[in-house]
Design an enzyme around this catalytic site. Structure first.
Site, PDB file in Angstrom:
ATOM      1  N   LYS A  66       1.158   4.896  -2.263  1.00 10.68           N
ATOM      2  CA  LYS A  66       0.889   6.207  -1.667  1.00 10.68           C
ATOM      3  C   LYS A  66       2.124   7.098  -1.713  1.00 10.68           C
ATOM      4  O   LYS A  66       2.003   8.326  -1.829  1.00 10.68           O
ATOM      5  CB  LYS A  66       0.369   6.033  -0.226  1.00 10.68           C
ATOM      6  CG  LYS A  66      -1.007   5.365  -0.169  1.00 10.68           C
ATOM      7  CD  LYS A  66      -2.036   6.192  -0.941  1.00 10.68           C
ATOM      8  CE  LYS A  66      -3.395   5.575  -1.042  1.00 10.68           C
ATOM      9  NZ  LYS A  66      -4.356   6.379  -1.809  1.00 10.68           N
ATOM     10  N   TYR A  82       0.829  -1.210   0.000  1.00  7.90           N
ATOM     11  CA  TYR A  82       0.000   0.000   0.000  1.00  7.90           C
ATOM     12  C   TYR A  82       0.862   1.258   0.000  1.00  7.90           C
ATOM     13  O   TYR A  82       0.689   2.146  -0.842  1.00  7.90           O
ATOM     14  CB  TYR A  82      -0.909  -0.023   1.234  1.00  7.90           C
ATOM     15  CG  TYR A  82      -1.827   1.168   1.385  1.00  7.90           C
ATOM     16  CD1 TYR A  82      -2.878   1.363   0.491  1.00  7.90           C
ATOM     17  CD2 TYR A  82      -1.654   2.079   2.419  1.00  7.90           C
ATOM     18  CE1 TYR A  82      -3.734   2.452   0.637  1.00  7.90           C
ATOM     19  CE2 TYR A  82      -2.516   3.158   2.578  1.00  7.90           C
ATOM     20  CZ  TYR A  82      -3.553   3.348   1.682  1.00  7.90           C
ATOM     21  OH  TYR A  82      -4.398   4.417   1.826  1.00  7.90           O
TER      22      TYR A  82
END
Lengths: 312, 312
Positions: B172, B168
């Site tokens: 980001k 993740y």
């Protein structure tokens, strides 16, 4: 603070170096051979690999060192797995002790000229080529109980970005995010994670990217100085030996590292405060001058867009 | 400093909101409707879109506002193009004035349980779902000469990372790199770029991710506080209106923003220095406590690995 203070010695260890046929990857491989390590280099081009292998042989310290080259495309899990299996074979199937992930290329260009296929292939080149090797390496180290090392190579363009790097910086920032998550997770296994952020490296890759670089990006970089692959390799190995999480190779790299540290493990609380304060004052001034250079190219860029048929 | 000081007013503008059927995306859409904007929300699930559209209608300020929903998967260039074309149609083909890229999901998990397919789909969810929309939006704004806005939504996990976010955080972080390169390139077009870094948002997405979150990650986050989607949406809109490049929503977000600023355009030289100094002292202490929590889970993790058949 976060790593053992005992200096890591590559002698007798098996080091797996991707992007090992040229630039900083090859220079690292040479250095590791000189320090008595077993070295496996991985790259795509068989001809360049053979030339690199001949170079490595010149620096062999003993007849027992296993020095090999492997031609694989590692920007997939299957490619990385195949490369790792092949390199483990001469070592009785034992996985390498250290992974130096130097694979990666850059293709500077304007964002509005991209498409999905270019974005995906650039992300595979800047991020995937290291992330997939890191994945198969991690799984194998955990399975075999090898308390090894993962060394990523990002770029100062993983600390900041400017016009021209919209398909490169995302991958180099992504490597930082991955390394930081793994540095945390791998406390569960005693596997060390490092990530280097070199600036310009005078390498074949740099010459290739300058041929396609937008004029405005070339102008911004006009006064940049760079480092030789040999110097960058020395800094990376020294950083790994000292147990540094973020490894930078020059003053400006240190300034960016300290100015973007956040909660990343630091190298030193005193000198990093100095670098951070330099960055706090100097970086906004530098950024303003970069912005002025970009704005000064508006006219030239409008003509470029018309010539390319992007605007009427 | 980097943007006009005149406050941006959404009234009468066309705002395109991805991830607009729930969480912060829906809250932003509601807020924009309340401020008199034309709003197009895009998401995948038609049923949730209809419920969201009904919610938006409740806040309509005038009969002239064009409020619509579109069901598209935008994690590809083709999907994003189709969504943009559909949303532009009721506006005579003119592209939206502002793009709020709120699409994204997280699937916390251990790195060594990943494979290429999972890594690629998570990167598409965390990065691609915003990057491809940004691509087609940029091309259209440049072609039509619309001096609009691109607003990315990253996460505090785009400033740092911990165990559990290895698929993740890279996305980001990548959004931060993309936004920074575009902020520079778009000085050529007068298009504004913003990027928000919210912490925990109490949304359906947060509840879904907590169900699959590793125990050690849950433990680290045990004392975290979060924000409502409505509060996050207000902070994002306020940040955009004030012309802020990095938008953070709470104290800890400000500390991370200032401690990782590097050469990114700052919000304020005085308060950011304060936040940076707080970060310089507090973040390494916090990181140490996180590392201790991870190390305390070694035994539990060994059992987990055995149970999963990863180690013998």
């Amino acid at each position: 603070m976060f790593f053992s203070s005992k200096k890591w010695d590559p002698r007798g260890r098996h080091c797996f170096v991707t992007g090992g046929s040229s630039g900083a990857g090859l220079a690292l491989a040479v250095l590791l051979v000189k320090r008595g390590a077993h070295v496996s280099i991985v790259a795509r081009n068989e001809e360049r690999l053979q030339a690199a292998l001949a170079e490595l042989e010149k620096h062999r310290q003993s007849g027992e060192q296993i020095i090999k080259s492997y031609s694989f495309a590692i920007n997939s899990e299957a490619g990385s797995t195949a490369a790792l299996q092949a390199a483990s074979e001469p070592h009785g199937g034992r996985c390498p002790d250290a992974f130096f992930l130097c694979a990666g290329t850059s293709r500077p260009s304007f964002w509005i000229e991209q498409n999905e296929a270019l974005m995906r292939s650039d992300l595979d080149a800047s991020y995937g080529a290291q992330a997939f090797t890191a994945l198969v390496a991690s799984k194998e180290m955990v399975k075999q109980g090898v308390k090894g090392k993962l060394v990523f190579v990002s770029s100062v363009l993983g600390y900041f970005s400017i016009v021209g790097y919209s398909t490169y910086s995302p991958g180099k920032f992504a490597l930082r995010g991955l390394a930081e998550s793994l540095q945390s997770e791998f406390l569960l296994y005693d596997i060390d994670v490092h990530i280097a952020f070199p600036g310009t490296i005078y390498s074949p890759g740099y010459e290739a990217e300058n041929k396609v670089k937008p004029k405005v990006t070339l102008k911004i970089e006009e006064t940049d100085s760079g480092s030789t692959p040999e110097y960058v390799a020395e800094c990376i190995l020294k950083g790994v030996q000292k147990g540094r999480f973020h490894i930078t190779v020059d003053f400006i790299g240190n300034v960016f590292r300290a100015s973007t540290a956040g909660s990343s493990p630091r190298n030193s609380y005193i000198t990093d405060l100095f670098y951070a304060l330099v960055g706090y004052v100097a970086l906004p001034i530098w950024r303003n001058s970069v912005d002025s250079t970009v704005r000064a190219h508006r006219q030239e860029h409008q003509e470029y867009l018309k010539q390319k048929g992007i605007i009427g």
